[in-house]
Design an enzyme around this catalytic site. Structure first.
Site, PDB file in Angstrom:
ATOM      1  N   GLU A 233       6.938  48.556  29.004  1.00 37.50           N
ATOM      2  CA  GLU A 233       7.995  48.088  28.119  1.00 37.50           C
ATOM      3  C   GLU A 233       9.219  47.950  29.012  1.00 37.50           C
ATOM      4  OE1 GLU A 233      11.043  47.611  26.807  1.00 37.50           O
ATOM      5  OE2 GLU A 233      11.166  49.538  25.765  1.00 37.50           O
TER       6      GLU A 233
ATOM      7  N   GLU B 169      18.628  44.328  33.661  1.00 31.25           N
ATOM      8  CA  GLU B 169      18.018  45.520  34.293  1.00 31.25           C
ATOM      9  C   GLU B 169      16.966  45.111  35.316  1.00 31.25           C
ATOM     10  OE1 GLU B 169      16.581  48.821  31.816  1.00 31.25           O
ATOM     11  OE2 GLU B 169      17.916  48.118  30.231  1.00 31.25           O
TER      12      GLU B 169
END
Ligand code: GJV
Length: 419
Positions: free
Chosen positions: A196, A205
């Site tokens: 995930e 990110e």
């Protein structure tokens, strides 16, 4: 604007070098190319500096510049372009795990993937990349009979994940490995790589890089990646209450005209995207459009540097075009031939998730009418220095459908996320 700033030049300007191209938005930002030498006159904030290039002055994003030459050794902040200490530090605490585990749509989607593939997972080797508290690995052990699940986690949470595995009687199946995936070896190739990894606006990110590098090192020929594909979706929208709250607010206060603060408000509130925006389906001015589709089997790490997409919207109802809203959807292909694909959709017509949606505000709202078209491009450009960050550049034009005004407005805006 430029003359007002001239009195800030008491000190000698400092020379900086551009790390990559930048396209300024509005008339008070400079555009420059990689390796351009920029003179910085003032640093009014940590993010935007007042600078000069070829005798033109304007604001420049500080993170795009570095001080060339001898001073470079001073800059220890560049030591870790991944900011891993901060990043994994935050995942060593519960706040983010609480948020992720509270997100039912997210967590249930992964549970559903395991459940609907439980027969095919029998005896399979699984790696759960960035397992956090280990929820996906525990689902695997609880709902299926894989031969082993390697639960990889770089943060100090891994210590607790080991305890959770034991406490729930899953230690025969789940092996927790603490470390950055890039620095770990697995004892064998895996059949399934599950992770995930999705961030705001899908890529923020850039944990996806870790997934791609794990794929190339660990996934056996013919193995499965979950999620298997990902799409970024965009829609032109109204954002009336946000606009009112941050911009229209300054029109009149206590009987006084506060509009001189509006350029500042624009800079402060609208130059970066608004994370955690929840758009009402009724605020969409057109049918959403998938602008980027990533195939997790073929995507390469180098592809992440620049991802381009296109859109063409037909305005369905008249309204005020305040900005674009983005969200993502991921798909998990079935291990069984003909098996159903599981989808996790973070858009406005699905249950809200902790990602919510991402709002990109225009500098000025534009009235649009049913039948108008809004078309253009989106460019996600990874920050060359700060590897978890990116900028999003939107280019669009609005074509008026009414015959008497055959005008076409062209605009562009670049949003740092966050650097
Ligand atoms: N190696 C090991 N663990 C990682 C890595 C990596 N390269 N990258 C992230 N994690 N969906 N945006 C861990 C991180 O410590 C955290 O527990 C989890 O993966 C992130 C999951 C949610 N973030 C996301």
């Amino acid at each position: 604007m430029q003359t007002e700033k001239e009195d800030e030049d008491d000190a000698a300007p400092e020379e900086y070098v551009a790390l990559c191209d930048f396209t300024g938005s509005g008339s008070d930002q400079l555009s420059f190319s990689r390796a351009d030498k920029v003179l910085v006159h003032a640093k009014p904030s940590s993010e935007w500096w007042w600078a000069e290039l070829q005798a033109v002055r304007g604001y420049v994003p500080a993170s795009y510049l570095h001080q060339g030459g001898a001073e470079e050794e001073e800059d220890t902040s560049l030591d870790d372009p991944w900011q891993d200490e901060e990043y994994f530090g935050s995942y060593g605490m519960l706040k983010l795990h609480l948020e992720m585990l509270s997100d039912k749509s997210r967590t249930e989607a992964y549970r559903q993937v395991i459940l609907s593939n439980s027969a095919s997972l029998n005896n399979k080797v699984v790696v759960d990349l960035g397992c956090g508290t280990g929820i996906i690995s525990l689902f695997c052990a609880q709902l299926a009979q894989p031969s082993v699940v390697y639960a990889v986690e770089a943060s100090s949470m891994a210590e607790y994940t080991k305890q959770l595995v034991k406490q729930n009687g899953c230690e025969d199946i789940v092996t927790v490995l603490q470390g950055r995936a890039e620095e770990l070896e697995l004892p064998e190739q895996v059949d399934v790589l599950v992770s995930e990894w999705m961030g705001n606006c899908l890529l923020f990110e850039f944990m996806v890089e870790s997934v791609l590098s794990a794929r190339d090192r660990w996934l056996r020929e013919g193995g499965v990646i979950w999620p298997s594909s990902a799409a970024l979706t965009l829609v032109p929208c109204q954002a009336d209450s946000y606009y009112t709250e941050k911009m229209a607010f300054w029109e009149r206060l206590y009987g006084l005209d506060f509009t001189p603060l509006q350029p500042l408000a624009q800079q402060e509130f609208f130059s970066k995207p608004k994370f955690s925006h929840l758009i009402e389906p009724g605020d969409c001015l057109a049918a959403p459009c998938d602008v980027v589709c990533l195939n997790m089997y073929t995507l390469q790490i180098t592809d992440l540097e620049e991802i381009k997409g296109q859109f063409h919207f037909c305005v369905e109802k008249s309204g005020v075009f305040h900005g674009f809203t983005a969200w993502f959807t991921v798909h998990f292909k079935s291990l069984e031939t003909g098996g159903a694909t599981v989808e996790l959709n973070t858009g406005p017509t699905s249950e809200p998730t902790h990602w919510k949606q991402t709002l990109f505000m225009l500098d000025r709202p534009v009235s649009v009418y049913a039948g108008d078209s809004i078309s253009g491009t989106i460019l996600l450009r990874r920050n060359p220095t700060w590897r978890r960050h990116m900028t999003v550049t939107l280019n669009w034009n609005i074509n008026n459908s009414t015959e008497e005004t055959d005008d076409c407005q062209v605009a562009t805006k670049t949003f740092p996320m966050w650097r």
